[in-house]
Enzyme design. Structure first.
Site, PDB file in Angstrom:
ATOM      1  N   HIS A   1      24.071 -58.253 -23.999  1.00 21.97           N
ATOM      2  CA  HIS A   1      23.473 -58.479 -25.318  1.00 21.97           C
ATOM      3  C   HIS A   1      24.113 -57.492 -26.293  1.00 21.97           C
ATOM      4  CE1 HIS A   1      20.240 -58.142 -28.362  1.00 21.97           C
ATOM      5  NE2 HIS A   1      19.843 -59.321 -27.950  1.00 21.97           N
TER       6      HIS A   1
ATOM      7  N   ASP B   1      19.962 -52.339 -18.678  1.00 20.72           N
ATOM      8  CA  ASP B   1      19.200 -52.978 -19.741  1.00 20.72           C
ATOM      9  C   ASP B   1      18.262 -53.985 -19.081  1.00 20.72           C
ATOM     10  OD1 ASP B   1      18.233 -54.597 -21.698  1.00 20.72           O
ATOM     11  OD2 ASP B   1      20.187 -55.153 -22.548  1.00 20.72           O
TER      12      ASP B   1
ATOM     13  N   GLN C   1      15.367 -58.354 -20.051  1.00 16.99           N
ATOM     14  CA  GLN C   1      15.032 -59.687 -19.532  1.00 16.99           C
ATOM     15  C   GLN C   1      14.527 -59.647 -18.094  1.00 16.99           C
ATOM     16  OE1 GLN C   1      14.743 -62.273 -21.306  1.00 16.99           O
ATOM     17  NE2 GLN C   1      15.844 -61.665 -23.146  1.00 16.99           N
TER      18      GLN C   1
ATOM     19  N   LYS D   1       8.691 -58.523 -24.668  1.00 19.77           N
ATOM     20  CA  LYS D   1       9.175 -59.549 -23.729  1.00 19.77           C
ATOM     21  C   LYS D   1       8.402 -59.478 -22.414  1.00 19.77           C
ATOM     22  CE  LYS D   1      13.958 -59.211 -25.427  1.00 19.77           C
ATOM     23  NZ  LYS D   1      14.135 -60.342 -26.317  1.00 19.77           N
TER      24      LYS D   1
ATOM     25  N   CYS E   1      22.596 -63.402 -29.524  1.00 24.78           N
ATOM     26  CA  CYS E   1      23.065 -62.011 -29.652  1.00 24.78           C
ATOM     27  C   CYS E   1      23.925 -61.636 -28.441  1.00 24.78           C
ATOM     28  CB  CYS E   1      21.910 -61.028 -29.803  1.00 24.78           C
ATOM     29  SG  CYS E   1      20.917 -61.338 -31.256  1.00 24.78           S
TER      30      CYS E   1
HETATM   31  N1  C6P Z   1      17.046 -60.610 -26.555  1.00 24.93           N
HETATM   32  C1  C6P Z   1      16.784 -62.998 -26.891  1.00 24.93           C
HETATM   33  O1  C6P Z   1      16.322 -63.997 -27.462  1.00 24.93           O
HETATM   34  P1  C6P Z   1      14.835 -55.799 -28.394  1.00 24.93           P
HETATM   35  O2  C6P Z   1      15.218 -56.627 -29.582  1.00 24.93           O
HETATM   36  O3  C6P Z   1      15.202 -54.356 -28.576  1.00 24.93           O
HETATM   37  O4  C6P Z   1      13.439 -56.012 -27.936  1.00 24.93           O
HETATM   38  O5  C6P Z   1      15.725 -56.369 -27.176  1.00 24.93           O
HETATM   39  C2  C6P Z   1      17.110 -56.409 -27.290  1.00 24.93           C
HETATM   40  C3  C6P Z   1      17.700 -57.023 -26.071  1.00 24.93           C
HETATM   41  C4  C6P Z   1      18.449 -56.230 -25.224  1.00 24.93           C
HETATM   42  N2  C6P Z   1      18.957 -56.716 -24.091  1.00 24.93           N
HETATM   43  C5  C6P Z   1      18.767 -57.991 -23.725  1.00 24.93           C
HETATM   44  C6  C6P Z   1      19.342 -58.472 -22.413  1.00 24.93           C
HETATM   45  C7  C6P Z   1      18.032 -58.852 -24.546  1.00 24.93           C
HETATM   46  O6  C6P Z   1      17.843 -60.113 -24.163  1.00 24.93           O
HETATM   47  C8  C6P Z   1      17.507 -58.359 -25.767  1.00 24.93           C
HETATM   48  C9  C6P Z   1      16.773 -59.263 -26.711  1.00 24.93           C
HETATM   49  C10 C6P Z   1      16.333 -61.629 -27.333  1.00 24.93           C
HETATM   50  O7  C6P Z   1      17.572 -63.105 -25.964  1.00 24.93           O
HETATM   51  C11 C6P Z   1      16.479 -61.451 -28.812  1.00 24.93           C
HETATM   52  S1  C6P Z   1      18.131 -61.485 -29.366  1.00 24.93           S
END
Ligand code: C6P
Length: 423
Positions: free
Chosen positions: A140, A217, A220, A243, A381
């Protein structure tokens, strides 16, 4: 019908857990009880953000109604209660991640902030000219851009471990990239664009063999997989509350205590200091050293309620339910004319990315919305991942504990409607 990647996707099955009573647990999610475009809502966008059970909403309301106060500051009762609830939430996160000490848990806004914290603190202290940071091709943007900024500022080099047509990380290529210059490797536990589950334990071994540190990370993964950071042996683990059935604006960074203790502060302000004078400032102990300013107390309490809720369901049961959804939907989607699944990793979690021949993913998303079905479309993203598959965008259906096989049937019927509308 075509597939991208190998013919067979060997979905790993969960170890056990009793079946979830999904009809019952759906009642815990008030938002699901509504119609969109005259149809009952089907929510298939949990990877973007999960819905929140009533107990999370109530925990937040209860905090504001009864205990709201600033923490670690006041001597009064409300402050003491708020502080106790916030620190209890840290202990809940510690236990959820399997960390050794609560001091290894830093509350942050989410996975993005957690990764920026490591890049800004560990990176600033430990990464210099000629050093290397390694990420994978399935990251991401939140696990790419902070490292690019660090590399620009430090003169380090960003290297990218490739993935194959299945959407799996090429471990032997990753291993070849690691060497004495490697300072840090940053990989997703689960890819948001492909659903790939990475073998973190194995990656940790390679990374540690070359003397580097591993950041995972977990944005997910946290709502879907049993987590144990000691077993995974990662050095940092980042996740977002929103999430994980918790509120937005809260998440956590796990860091091994010896690393966190050595790292310089990231942001300056109140709370992260023991004493301040114009001559000298003495920083607070970890984790407070990394929590400058008034934190998101209500968010931490809401996150703890979400974790308790998930734990009550049993993560094995969650995995079992979601593995069934992945397998059922894979078969159903592959029967849709002109549909290609993007990425067929052998270990997949909660996400199917797909494209329909000759139809832009945004049209797919818009027509499905008209049928009451929420999916995400776009590059998620993860533009380098899209580039790897030669695509600007995909449609993505992602699952959570409240989804059912009936939701997938509605998705498939919705895709028939997409074909009708688009001719
Ligand atoms: N992915 C998706 O629809 P935040 O925004 O900080 O809570 O998470 C960022 C992030 C980091 N790593 C991974 C693997 C992610 O999937 C995400 C966020 C969302 O896939 C929003 S773009």
């Amino acid at each position: 019908m075509t597939t991208v990647g190998d013919e067979q996707s060997a979905q790993t099955s969960p170890a056990g857990g009793k079946a979830l009573d999904v009809d019952r647990l759906r009642e815990d999610f008030p938002i699901l009880d509504q119609e969109l475009s005259g149809q009952p809502l089907v929510y298939l966008d949990t990877a973007a953000t999960s819905q929140k059970p009533r107990c999370v909403l109530e925990a937040i309301a209860c905090y504001y109604e009864n205990d709201n106060s600033n923490i670690h500051r006041g001597v009064h009762t409300l402050s003491a209660r708020a502080t106790a609830a916030y620190e209890a939430a840290r202990e809940t996160v510690r236990s959820f991640l399997g960390a050794r000490e609560a001091a290894e848990i830093v509350f942050v806004r989410g996975a993005t902030e957690a990764i920026n914290l490591v890049a800004g603190s560990f990176g600033r202290a430990k990464v210099g000219e000629g050093d290397e940071i390694v990420v994978s091709e399935m990251e991401h943007h939140s696990n790419i851009v902070p490292w690019q900024i660090l590399c620009e500022e430090s003169g380090a080099r960003l290297r990218v471990a490739p993935i194959d047509e299945r959407g799996e990380l090429l471990l032997e290529e990753l291993e070849k990239m690691l060497g004495p210059r490697t300072r840090l490797v940053a990989v997703a536990h689960v890819s948001n664009a492909l659903g790939t589950v990475n073998p973190v334990r194995e990656i940790a071994r390679m990374v540690h063999d070359c003397g580097a540190v591993l950041l995972v990370d977990g944005a997910q993964a946290a709502a879907h997989l049993a987590l144990d950071v000691r077993e995974l042996d990662c050095d940092f683990y980042a996740f977002s509350g929103h999430k994980t059935y918790g509120p937005t604006g809260i998440g956590a960074l796990y860091g091994k205590s010896e690393l966190l203790r050595e790292m310089p502060p990231w942001q300056g302000g109140g709370e992260m200091v023991l004493s301040v004078s114009f001559e000298e400032t003495i920083y607070n102990e970890v984790p407070h050293k990394f929590e400058a300013g008034t934190p998101n107390v209500a968010g931490a309490i809401g996150l703890a309620a979400a974790i308790d809720y998930l734990a009550g369901l049993g993560i094995e049961s969650v995995r079992r339910h979601e593995s069934d959804l992945i397998a059922y939907s894979e078969e159903a989607l592959l029967a849709v004319p002109g549909l290609s699944l993007i990425g067929r990793p052998r270990d997949k979690c909660a996400v199917h990315s797909f494209v329909l021949d000759g139809i832009h993913p945004h049209d797919v998303g818009t027509i499905l919305d008209g049928e009451g079905i929420a999916i995400r479309t776009g590059h998620h993203c993860a533009q380098p991942t899209m580039k790897r598959f030669g695509l600007p965008a995909t449609a993505r259906a992602s699952f959570g504990i409240y989804n059912t096989r009936a939701d997938i049937d509605r998705l498939v019927a919705g895709l028939d409607r997409v074909h009708e509308v688009m001719g």
